[in-house]
Write an enzyme that holds these catalytic residues in place. Sequence first.
Site, mmCIF file in Angstrom:
data_model
loop_
_atom_site.group_PDB
_atom_site.id
_atom_site.type_symbol
_atom_site.label_atom_id
_atom_site.label_comp_id
_atom_site.label_asym_id
_atom_site.label_seq_id
_atom_site.Cartn_x
_atom_site.Cartn_y
_atom_site.Cartn_z
ATOM 1 N N SER A 187 9.483 -2.571 -11.708
ATOM 2 C CA SER A 187 10.234 -1.787 -10.908
ATOM 3 C C SER A 187 11.422 -1.271 -11.706
ATOM 4 O O SER A 187 11.455 -0.516 -12.755
ATOM 5 C CB SER A 187 10.663 -2.410 -9.676
ATOM 6 N N ASP A 282 3.092 1.003 -1.994
ATOM 7 C CA ASP A 282 4.341 1.029 -2.710
ATOM 8 C C ASP A 282 4.754 2.518 -2.929
ATOM 9 O O ASP A 282 4.139 3.495 -3.173
ATOM 10 C CB ASP A 282 4.158 0.578 -4.278
ATOM 11 N N HIS A 312 4.330 -3.542 -3.497
ATOM 12 C CA HIS A 312 5.683 -3.966 -4.440
ATOM 13 C C HIS A 312 5.785 -5.470 -4.807
ATOM 14 O O HIS A 312 5.679 -6.054 -3.794
ATOM 15 C CB HIS A 312 6.652 -3.101 -4.299
#
Length: 341
Positions: A187, A282, A312
């Site tokens: 991320s 996501d 995620h």
Amino acid sequence: MNVQKLIVRTLLKLPDGALLAMTGGAPLQIDGRVLDARMQFLAAQGAKAPSITTLDPVAGRAATAQGLALLDGKRHSHVTVKDITIPGAEGPLDARLYTPKNATGPLPGLVFFHFGGCVIGDLDTCDTFCSMLSHIADCVVMSVAYRLAPEHKFPAAADDALAAFRYACANNTALGMTRRIGVGGDSAGGYLSAIVAQETMRAGEETPVTQLLIYPVTDMEWQGGSWTSCENVYPLTRDIMEWFIAQYLRAPADAADLRASPLKATDLEGQPQAIVITSGFDVLRDQGIAYADRLKEAGVKVTYRCYDNLAHAFTAMTGAVPAAKRACEEIARDLHSALRG
């Protein structure tokens, strides 16, 4: 194991049908994908809790850490772990070094940056995952606690990521690393890794031998696609991602900066080989795909995987979601291959 963790782990051992029954009875389907039943159960529970957007960042960090502790697996026992301090862009940073216990000499290295929107997270956020990477990829991992927003706005995190990679290159012997050093993260950490790869090349410096980009943020102005279709899927809804961006950037105009949105770079030729990972459920999925495609178009060697049934932050769920653990193990094997050429 505390009572709350015991309850969560026990529930997640129930059959898929039972878990789905507790979340409405039908599997969640988006864009032709079906969410893992355990992920769906966790997403449903997360949707009941107050959103991190209603908390101040300090409280959000604490709440996230508490939630992740219920889901993460145990640190791999075959690695030695040492907390260290390294120089950042504007002062010392905490870091954590993971070394396989069977190491008899220097090994390839990975400088790792945790997830959290550049707002939350710390060295414990990806502790288990880093230990898995070290063991399975047979490498030395240096996980870095870069500065967080809003106390430290853009480009503080990017500057710290660059400083950490430069430190590893200059001190590889002391860290137990060979000269084959990559960068990686999930991320926000994937975003920072892409920035390190781009900025070191622009500056004519030593570049990473590989970049591990797990559901990375690549364009802070992205619209459409999974940004819309997955906008309400926990743990990262579109509202939460927009909150992260607002906390991190000094002003909306910063989103156009290449150090904020690496996908906006017009020339990616010569970038290090990349492992790009996305998850099916996501908001960041499609911008990760777009970055992988841009790298391929520029002639960069890319290994791309989308874990269609995961959401995620699955790197922090290896203790509760078997599919997440399998994915993390596969990613580590990909890293092993990439670090060795």
